[in-house]
Design an enzyme around this catalytic site. Structure first.
Site, PDB file in Angstrom:
ATOM      1  N   HIS A   8       7.808 -24.254  -6.471  1.00  0.00           N
ATOM      2  CA  HIS A   8       8.748 -23.138  -6.280  1.00  0.00           C
ATOM      3  C   HIS A   8       8.210 -22.217  -5.170  1.00  0.00           C
ATOM      4  O   HIS A   8       6.996 -22.010  -5.054  1.00  0.00           O
ATOM      5  CB  HIS A   8       8.917 -22.363  -7.587  1.00  0.00           C
ATOM      6  CG  HIS A   8      10.079 -21.414  -7.532  1.00  0.00           C
ATOM      7  ND1 HIS A   8       9.987 -20.195  -6.900  1.00  0.00           N
ATOM      8  CD2 HIS A   8      11.351 -21.519  -7.973  1.00  0.00           C
ATOM      9  CE1 HIS A   8      11.168 -19.584  -6.975  1.00  0.00           C
ATOM     10  NE2 HIS A   8      12.011 -20.375  -7.623  1.00  0.00           N
TER      11      HIS A   8
ATOM     12  N   GLU B 145      16.237 -24.675  -2.259  1.00  0.00           N
ATOM     13  CA  GLU B 145      16.263 -23.235  -2.512  1.00  0.00           C
ATOM     14  C   GLU B 145      15.821 -22.492  -1.255  1.00  0.00           C
ATOM     15  O   GLU B 145      14.605 -22.254  -1.067  1.00  0.00           O
ATOM     16  CB  GLU B 145      15.312 -22.884  -3.657  1.00  0.00           C
ATOM     17  CG  GLU B 145      15.701 -23.477  -4.988  1.00  0.00           C
ATOM     18  CD  GLU B 145      15.255 -22.595  -6.146  1.00  0.00           C
ATOM     19  OE1 GLU B 145      16.095 -22.280  -6.980  1.00  0.00           O
ATOM     20  OE2 GLU B 145      14.072 -22.201  -6.203  1.00  0.00           O
TER      21      GLU B 145
HETATM   22  P1  13P Z   1      18.029 -16.435  -8.387  1.00  0.00           P
HETATM   23  O1  13P Z   1      19.137 -17.263  -9.011  1.00  0.00           O
HETATM   24  O2  13P Z   1      17.644 -15.259  -9.199  1.00  0.00           O
HETATM   25  O3  13P Z   1      18.313 -16.135  -6.955  1.00  0.00           O
HETATM   26  O4  13P Z   1      16.722 -17.374  -8.382  1.00  0.00           O
HETATM   27  C1  13P Z   1      16.795 -18.653  -7.887  1.00  0.00           C
HETATM   28  C2  13P Z   1      15.538 -19.353  -8.210  1.00  0.00           C
HETATM   29  O5  13P Z   1      14.480 -18.992  -7.727  1.00  0.00           O
HETATM   30  C3  13P Z   1      15.602 -20.479  -9.131  1.00  0.00           C
HETATM   31  O6  13P Z   1      14.413 -21.204  -9.136  1.00  0.00           O
END
Ligand code: 13P
Length: 256
Positions: free
Chosen positions: A94, A166
């Site tokens: 992450h 992401e």
């Molecule tokens: P948010 O949905 O709060 O933007 O976070 C996304 C995330 O980091 C999921 O791993």
């Protein structure tokens, strides 16, 4: 895995008793939905998940795992421990771990290999920063992350990998990527998997999007081609909002 997948990343927020309450409210709202659902919780909440999610359609996982097998690594939790408590998946790589804990692709690669030994699915998070996007580096960044994190893996092992795109600038900011940006990134990911493996692997790998996905914007992303679902942060802390998001995604009328 089914085609539709929703994973909640609850990050470092709920205590074990708060997680129990969350599950008690959440499961009845999603139990009949045709979607693979999981929550990724802090280590201290895994035992609660094991009990409270038994015989439900919601799986649970961790948010991180050690790159090491076993031994003198104080404070670490290994894949064997996660498998033993019933984790089906863990997040790896992450961007918050890359940023605050200096995780690099080679370490993430070792974590994935540990998970494979214990049949745990690794949800591999990748994505570019705002600066990298502005500099036209998105493709390079995504491909490098995939090449290095998946290094040494065989094609059949991709069954235990989910790729979550992401973009860092969309996480927790309320600024989602556009449908077009997500579709482009998903295509880059599938092209790179085809280059590294085969067209079949590229077609079969599960790809998610994460970054400010909410009940009121998820409908904008439902029709993105080749996207299998979402990795949801903030909204996954609220049982009602999270179940609403999933109901909208699977096309069910939202129960209020
Ligand atoms: P948010 O949905 O709060 O933007 O976070 C996304 C995330 O980091 C999921 O791993």
């Amino acid at each position: 895995m089914l085609n539709k997948v929703i994973i909640g990343n609850q990050k470092m927020n709920l205590t074990a008793s708060q997680t129990r309450k969350f599950i008690n409210a959440f499961v009845p709202m999603v139990e009949h939905l045709n979607c693979d659902i999981a929550i990724c919780v802090p280590y201290t909440n895994l035992a609660v998940c094991k009990r409270a999610l038994k015989d439900t359609n919601v799986a649970f996982g961790a948010q991180n795992v050690s790159e090491f097998e076993k031994g003198a690594y104080t404070g670490e939790i290994n894949s064997e421990m996660l498998a033993d408590i019933g984790c089906k998946l863990t997040l790896v790589g992450h961007s918050e771990r890359r940023k605050y804990f200096s995780e690099h692709n080679s370490e993430i690669n070792s974590k994935i290999k540990q998970n494979l030994k214990y049949n745990i699915t690794s949800v591999l998070c990748i994505g570019e920063s705002k600066r990298e996007r502005t500099a036209g580096q998105t493709r390079n960044v995504i491909c490098k992350q995939l090449d290095e994190c998946l290094s040494g893996l065989y094609e059949n092992e991709l069954e235990n990998i989910v790729v979550a795109y992401e973009p860092i600038w969309a996480i927790g900011t309320g600024q989602t990527a556009t449908g077009k940006q997500i579709e482009e990134a998903v295509n880059i990911i599938r092209e790179e998997i085809a280059r590294l493996y085969t067209d079949k692997a590229s077609k079969n790998i599960v790809v998610l999007y994460g970054g400010s996905v909410k009940p009121d914007n998820v409908k904008n992303f439902i029709n993105i081609k080749n996207l299998n679902g979402f990795l949801v942060g903030g909204v996954s802390l609220d049982a009602k909002a999270f179940s609403e998001l999933i109901q909208i995604y699977v096309g069910k009328p939202v129960k209020k």
